[in-house]
Design a protein around this motif. Structure first.
Motif, PDB file in Angstrom:
ATOM      1  N   GLU A   1       0.853  -1.107   0.076  1.00  0.00           N
ATOM      2  CA  GLU A   1       0.027   0.100   0.162  1.00  0.00           C
ATOM      3  C   GLU A   1       0.842   1.311   0.105  1.00  0.00           C
ATOM      4  OE1 GLU A   1      -3.847  -0.617   2.495  1.00  0.00           O
ATOM      5  OE2 GLU A   1      -2.435  -1.579   3.306  1.00  0.00           O
ATOM      6  N   PRO A   2       1.212   1.850  -1.125  1.00  0.00           N
ATOM      7  CA  PRO A   2       1.738   3.060  -1.055  1.00  0.00           C
ATOM      8  C   PRO A   2       0.820   4.344  -0.870  1.00  0.00           C
ATOM      9  CG  PRO A   2       2.004   1.826  -3.292  1.00  0.00           C
ATOM     10  CD  PRO A   2       0.941   1.158  -2.587  1.00  0.00           C
ATOM     11  N   ALA A   3       1.669   5.271  -0.219  1.00  0.00           N
ATOM     12  CA  ALA A   3       0.892   6.255  -0.003  1.00  0.00           C
ATOM     13  C   ALA A   3       1.467   7.664  -0.508  1.00  0.00           C
ATOM     14  CB  ALA A   3       0.650   6.607   1.698  1.00  0.00           C
ATOM     15  N   LEU A   4       0.572   8.745  -0.694  1.00  0.00           N
ATOM     16  CA  LEU A   4       1.300   9.766  -1.117  1.00  0.00           C
ATOM     17  C   LEU A   4       0.551  11.139  -0.592  1.00  0.00           C
ATOM     18  CD1 LEU A   4       1.560  11.096  -4.834  1.00  0.00           C
ATOM     19  CD2 LEU A   4       0.152  12.406  -3.577  1.00  0.00           C
ATOM     20  N   THR A   5       1.473  12.140  -0.385  1.00  0.00           N
ATOM     21  CA  THR A   5       0.887  13.474  -0.062  1.00  0.00           C
ATOM     22  C   THR A   5       1.518  14.637  -1.017  1.00  0.00           C
ATOM     23  OG1 THR A   5       2.652  14.006   1.564  1.00  0.00           O
ATOM     24  CG2 THR A   5       0.848  12.903   2.330  1.00  0.00           C
ATOM     25  N   ALA A   6       0.992  15.528  -1.245  1.00  0.00           N
ATOM     26  CA  ALA A   6       1.356  16.537  -2.252  1.00  0.00           C
ATOM     27  C   ALA A   6       0.811  17.897  -2.068  1.00  0.00           C
ATOM     28  CB  ALA A   6       1.344  16.303  -3.828  1.00  0.00           C
ATOM     29  N   HIS A   7       1.379  19.056  -2.198  1.00  0.00           N
ATOM     30  CA  HIS A   7       1.106  20.274  -2.460  1.00  0.00           C
ATOM     31  C   HIS A   7       1.002  20.868  -3.750  1.00  0.00           C
ATOM     32  CE1 HIS A   7       1.852  21.262   2.297  1.00  0.00           C
ATOM     33  NE2 HIS A   7       1.777  19.992   1.946  1.00  0.00           N
ATOM     34  N   LEU A   8      -0.167  21.338  -4.082  1.00  0.00           N
ATOM     35  CA  LEU A   8      -0.603  21.672  -5.539  1.00  0.00           C
ATOM     36  C   LEU A   8      -0.494  23.269  -5.372  1.00  0.00           C
ATOM     37  CD1 LEU A   8      -2.856  19.108  -7.226  1.00  0.00           C
ATOM     38  CD2 LEU A   8      -0.303  18.955  -6.943  1.00  0.00           C
ATOM     39  N   VAL A   9       0.320  24.063  -6.385  1.00  0.00           N
ATOM     40  CA  VAL A   9       0.052  25.704  -6.027  1.00  0.00           C
ATOM     41  C   VAL A   9      -0.846  25.661  -7.499  1.00  0.00           C
ATOM     42  CG1 VAL A   9       0.996  27.613  -6.314  1.00  0.00           C
ATOM     43  CG2 VAL A   9       2.243  26.025  -4.979  1.00  0.00           C
ATOM     44  N   MET A  10      -2.162  26.408  -7.191  1.00  0.00           N
ATOM     45  CA  MET A  10      -2.975  26.564  -7.861  1.00  0.00           C
ATOM     46  C   MET A  10      -3.685  28.187  -7.842  1.00  0.00           C
ATOM     47  SD  MET A  10      -5.371  23.182  -8.195  1.00  0.00           S
ATOM     48  CE  MET A  10      -6.058  23.456  -9.724  1.00  0.00           C
ATOM     49  N   LEU A  11      -3.111  29.115  -8.514  1.00  0.00           N
ATOM     50  CA  LEU A  11      -3.190  30.382  -8.208  1.00  0.00           C
ATOM     51  C   LEU A  11      -4.730  31.162  -8.426  1.00  0.00           C
ATOM     52  CD1 LEU A  11      -0.091  32.072 -10.344  1.00  0.00           C
ATOM     53  CD2 LEU A  11      -0.446  31.471  -7.831  1.00  0.00           C
ATOM     54  N   ALA A  12      -5.586  30.197  -9.407  1.00  0.00           N
ATOM     55  CA  ALA A  12      -6.869  30.328  -9.277  1.00  0.00           C
ATOM     56  C   ALA A  12      -7.885  29.897  -8.374  1.00  0.00           C
ATOM     57  CB  ALA A  12      -7.229  29.901 -10.946  1.00  0.00           C
ATOM     58  N   GLY A  13      -7.118  29.087  -7.506  1.00  0.00           N
ATOM     59  CA  GLY A  13      -7.924  28.434  -6.144  1.00  0.00           C
ATOM     60  C   GLY A  13      -8.311  26.880  -6.746  1.00  0.00           C
ATOM     61  N   VAL A  14      -9.064  26.356  -5.679  1.00  0.00           N
ATOM     62  CA  VAL A  14      -9.494  25.193  -5.791  1.00  0.00           C
ATOM     63  C   VAL A  14     -10.455  25.006  -6.922  1.00  0.00           C
ATOM     64  CG1 VAL A  14     -10.344  23.136  -4.382  1.00  0.00           C
ATOM     65  CG2 VAL A  14      -9.025  24.812  -3.264  1.00  0.00           C
ATOM     66  N   PRO A  15     -10.340  24.195  -7.645  1.00  0.00           N
ATOM     67  CA  PRO A  15     -11.494  23.959  -8.768  1.00  0.00           C
ATOM     68  C   PRO A  15     -12.707  23.177  -8.069  1.00  0.00           C
ATOM     69  CG  PRO A  15      -9.202  23.067  -9.600  1.00  0.00           C
ATOM     70  CD  PRO A  15      -9.086  23.251  -8.087  1.00  0.00           C
ATOM     71  N   GLY A  16     -12.648  22.570  -7.360  1.00  0.00           N
ATOM     72  CA  GLY A  16     -13.720  21.791  -6.616  1.00  0.00           C
ATOM     73  C   GLY A  16     -13.347  20.310  -6.234  1.00  0.00           C
ATOM     74  N   SER A  17     -14.325  19.590  -5.605  1.00  0.00           N
ATOM     75  CA  SER A  17     -14.189  18.320  -5.307  1.00  0.00           C
ATOM     76  C   SER A  17     -13.855  17.431  -6.311  1.00  0.00           C
ATOM     77  CB  SER A  17     -15.285  18.063  -3.852  1.00  0.00           C
ATOM     78  OG  SER A  17     -16.568  17.903  -4.729  1.00  0.00           O
ATOM     79  N   ASP A  18     -14.571  17.621  -7.287  1.00  0.00           N
ATOM     80  CA  ASP A  18     -14.446  16.525  -8.334  1.00  0.00           C
ATOM     81  C   ASP A  18     -13.076  16.559  -8.770  1.00  0.00           C
ATOM     82  OD1 ASP A  18     -17.295  15.960  -7.993  1.00  0.00           O
ATOM     83  OD2 ASP A  18     -18.073  17.191 -10.032  1.00  0.00           O
TER      84      ASP A  18
END
Length: 301
Positions: free
Chosen positions: A246-263
């Protein structure tokens, strides 16, 4: 946002395989010890002791396999999945010890050759090939991507190889009387087992130290995340193993326009799972605000 896909990479349950393997090998150990005692064969008695160590290795792997399937608790929020990484560490160490033992015995036999009761040894070793070969086959399906199952598999393959070497050297001794072939074959087998054990030790040690699992392409994951629409950069990308499968992952995404949504986040989670085998993923979206600096940006990707 955190996503968890609790799917085993294998649909095979190994409880029966472990049980059958332990019963078969315990029976074989008793047979070896009995014939070794009756024929006064030190080689058979020593091999019985070695095979008893392999029964221990199977028991350790089975225990880890069982612990890894336990549900999380308030104290162990990921459950006891790490047991499946600790087990191959122990098993690889046992295999390396076996390698050293075989090598020492082989050197002693080269220096001071002893007559081998070839017929009895051949018969018992041939049974060993069947027992260990059958046990190894039960673990063959998933040994490539489950390091715990790989440890059990290597134990049985190592024993089968030793038995093959014993049969071949016994036949050569019977036909030619060349006693030294027993020691020479043992040295060759020790080298083969040692290489497999060393690779298993490196792989399991890497996972224990939170290394990226061997079957995960970190660069491909990074490129996938960077290619997502709206993602300007990524940092603190970390991939490690919660268990042997079971591999796990964490990441920070920089999105200047903000969060597109849960989808958007749900799609990332499913893509990471289906394309890269990531079972747990945690994605944090950052908008690049001066008030949200990443204190670890120099540590991650």
């Amino acid at each position: 946002m955190h996503h968890h896909h609790h799917h085993d990479h294998s649909t095979v349950r190994y409880d029966r395989a472990f049980l059958i393997g332990i019963v078969l090998n315990l029976g074989f150990v008793m047979a070896q010890a009995t014939f070794g005692w009756l024929t006064n064969s030190l080689a058979l008695l020593a091999d019985a002791g070695h095979n008893l160590g392999d029964v221990l290795g199977l028991a350790i792997a089975w225990g880890a396999y069982t612990l890894a399937r336990r549900r999380p608790t308030k104290r162990h929020t990921y459950g006891l999945r790490r047991a499946s990484i600790l087990s191959p560490l122990i098993n690889s160490s046992l295999l390396l010890s076996v390698t050293v033992f075989i090598a020492i015995e082989a050197i002693q036999r080269l220096i001071d050759p002893k007559p081998v009761e070839s017929l009895t040894v051949i018969i018992v070793a041939a049974i060993g090939i069947l027992v260990n070969g059958a046990t190894a086959l039960m673990f063959q399906k998933d040994h490539q991507h489950d390091v715990n199952v790989k440890g059990a598999f290597l134990h049985m393959v190592a024993d089968a190889l030793v038995s093959v070497g014993v049969v071949l050297s016994g036949l050569i001794i019977t036909l030619t009387g060349w006693q030294s072939i027993d020691a020479i074959a043992s040295m060759g087998i020790a080298i083969v087992i040692g290489i497999g054990a060393w690779n298993l030790l490196q792989e399991s040690l890497s996972l224990a130290l939170d290394g990226v699992p061997a079957n995960v392409d970190l660069r491909a994951i990074q490129n996938y995340l960077l290619d997502l629409p709206g993602v300007g950069s990524i940092h603190d990308l970390h991939v490690w193993a919660l268990s042997s499968t079971e591999p796990a992952l964490t990441a920070h995404l920089v999105m200047l326009a903000g969060v597109p949504g849960s989808d958007f986040l749900a799609r990332i989670s499913h893509d990471l799972h289906d394309r890269f085998g990531i079972e747990h993923s945690t994605i944090q979206i950052e908008t690049g605000s001066a008030f949200l600096p990443c204190m670890q940006s120099d540590c991650g990707m």
